[in-house]
Design an enzyme around this catalytic site. Structure first.
Site, PDB file in Angstrom:
ATOM      1  N   MET A 248     -21.470 -21.585  84.554  1.00 56.11           N
ATOM      2  CA  MET A 248     -20.784 -20.319  84.740  1.00 56.11           C
ATOM      3  C   MET A 248     -19.636 -20.406  85.736  1.00 56.11           C
ATOM      4  O   MET A 248     -18.706 -19.598  85.695  1.00 56.11           O
ATOM      5  CB  MET A 248     -21.775 -19.231  85.134  1.00 56.11           C
ATOM      6  CG  MET A 248     -22.880 -19.060  84.100  1.00 56.11           C
ATOM      7  SD  MET A 248     -23.830 -17.550  84.272  1.00 56.11           S
ATOM      8  CE  MET A 248     -22.724 -16.385  83.487  1.00 56.11           C
ATOM      9  N   HIS A 249     -19.658 -21.395  86.614  1.00 60.01           N
ATOM     10  CA  HIS A 249     -18.527 -21.533  87.544  1.00 60.01           C
ATOM     11  C   HIS A 249     -17.263 -22.021  86.840  1.00 60.01           C
ATOM     12  O   HIS A 249     -16.179 -22.000  87.432  1.00 60.01           O
ATOM     13  CB  HIS A 249     -18.891 -22.427  88.742  1.00 60.01           C
ATOM     14  CG  HIS A 249     -19.066 -23.878  88.433  1.00 60.01           C
ATOM     15  ND1 HIS A 249     -19.756 -24.731  89.262  1.00 60.01           N
ATOM     16  CD2 HIS A 249     -18.656 -24.666  87.407  1.00 60.01           C
ATOM     17  CE1 HIS A 249     -19.753 -25.950  88.781  1.00 60.01           C
ATOM     18  NE2 HIS A 249     -19.081 -25.933  87.656  1.00 60.01           N
ATOM     19  N   CYS A 250     -17.395 -22.458  85.592  1.00 60.13           N
ATOM     20  CA  CYS A 250     -16.233 -22.943  84.833  1.00 60.13           C
ATOM     21  C   CYS A 250     -15.474 -21.817  84.141  1.00 60.13           C
ATOM     22  O   CYS A 250     -14.403 -22.067  83.569  1.00 60.13           O
ATOM     23  CB  CYS A 250     -16.673 -23.964  83.782  1.00 60.13           C
ATOM     24  SG  CYS A 250     -17.410 -25.466  84.455  1.00 60.13           S
ATOM     25  N   GLU A 277     -26.569 -22.759  90.286  1.00 61.18           N
ATOM     26  CA  GLU A 277     -25.227 -22.981  90.817  1.00 61.18           C
ATOM     27  C   GLU A 277     -25.265 -23.163  92.338  1.00 61.18           C
ATOM     28  O   GLU A 277     -26.284 -22.907  92.986  1.00 61.18           O
ATOM     29  CB  GLU A 277     -24.324 -21.776  90.507  1.00 61.18           C
ATOM     30  CG  GLU A 277     -24.010 -21.549  89.037  1.00 61.18           C
ATOM     31  CD  GLU A 277     -22.886 -22.423  88.526  1.00 61.18           C
ATOM     32  OE1 GLU A 277     -22.342 -23.239  89.308  1.00 61.18           O
ATOM     33  OE2 GLU A 277     -22.543 -22.295  87.329  1.00 61.18           O
TER      34      GLU A 277
END
Length: 344
Positions: A248-250, A277
């Site tokens: 999700m950090h991408c 994360e």
């Protein structure tokens, strides 16, 4: 005017300024295979060290105290040996070998960081062309032979840490979405014998996954499913746990919300989704590992940043998940998992 010179120091600024020296010294030692050459408790003199790694005596005499100061080597009399940390994580062939990750950052990401000011001014990645973002994960020789191998040990150690704080024994089937080489489910299935897992990844990565599964002897427990969660309208169903680790950090908020909606639809009733994360604090002031990983996303991706526990909780709630919780652990790839349940 108040004199503040006695209250503050320049030393933190010096540490910030010279941070690249620490990294490049570390990366050079990995590149020279220093720690593998000193594996299994081997001790060498400075002269033996120079001959072993193939450098002249002056560079060896400069490098050795630097590696001791960085706590990568220890000095015993006139002899040098690996520190316990180096012996555990920087020797080729060890289960959680970290050296490949270091080399990936050195060779691939470091040049992109040199363009950080341009990235900040333009909101465009200088690492890849944002209009050709898929090239980050394209099946070129570097990615296939280096990147996935580098990520595998990092993922494996994350899986080990996650399994110590979350009971996967309550689940039967796990879907690891964007799971790379399968490092996390390999660890989880080893520790929870009744658990089976599928790694949902880009088609050209599935061969890497299958190789790692075979090496682990877990062909009966884990398989690879080709797909692209960014474009596929639905995720594979029939799973009572879905893992989103360093995925999700991408992406931006809109894309992440869409992915969580797909997870909700695909999960079995009562199933859990875990967002694994490096989590920002709720007030987005740190920790530094999470904040700097957000900077890395700015440099290396067209979208994405690191998000806070509170943001993930809100997105999960809006997607329909309940019984929200956070489990914390200590790993280089993540420091916690935000967990949500689909109503039974």
């Amino acid at each position: 005017m108040t004199d503040t010179t006695t209250k503050v120091s320049q030393l933190p600024l010096l540490e910030l300024t010279t941070g690249f020296m620490r990294f490049k010294t570390f990366a050079a030692a990995v590149e020279l295979n220093v720690f593998t050459r000193l594996a299994d408790g081997r001790e060498v003199t400075a002269e033996e060290f120079a001959a072993e790694i193939g450098v002249q005596q002056r560079p060896a005499d400069v490098l050795l105290p630097a590696l001791v100061a960085l706590e990568l080597l220890e000095k015993n009399g006139d002899r040098y040996r690996n520190s316990p940390m180096a012996e555990e994580f920087l020797v080729v062939g060890k289960p959680y070998f970290f050296g490949g990750f270091v080399q990936f950052y050195d060779r691939a990401l470091y040049p992109g960081w040199e363009q950080l000011v341009n990235t900040l001014r333009t909101n465009r990645s200088m690492f890849v062309d944002p209009d050709e973002q898929e090239t980050v994960f394209a099946p070129n020789d570097f990615m296939m032979n280096f990147f996935w191998e580098a990520m595998h040990a990092l993922a494996g150690y994350t899986g080990k840490a996650l399994a110590e704080v979350y009971d996967f024994g309550e689940h039967q089937r796990l879907l690891d979405v964007g799971g790379g080489s399968g490092g996390i489910p390999i660890e989880l299935c080893r520790r929870s014998p009744g658990l089976t897992a599928s790694v949902y990844e880009l088609p050209h990565v599935c061969g890497v996954i299958e190789k790692k599964i075979a090496e682990a002897g877990l062909e009966e427990a884990i398989d690879a499913l080709p797909g692209d969660f960014n474009v596929d309208e639905t995720l594979p169903d029939g799973y009572d746990a879905i893992l989103l680790s360093q995925v999700m950090h991408c992406a931006d908020e809109e894309s992440n919300r869409a992915l969580l909606a797909k997870c909700f639809d695909a999960l079995e009733p009562g199933g859990a989704v875990l967002i694994c994360e490096l989590l920002l604090d709720s007030d987005r002031t740190g920790p530094a590992t999470a904040a700097l990983m957000g900077m890395n996303m700015l440099v290396s991706h067209a979208g994405g940043q690191n998000y806070s526990e509170a943001e993930y909780r809100n997105w999960l709630a809006d997607a329909g998940f309940i019984n929200l919780d956070v489990v914390r652990f200590d790993a280089a790839g993540a420091d916690g998992a935000v967990v949500g349940r689909k109503p039974a």
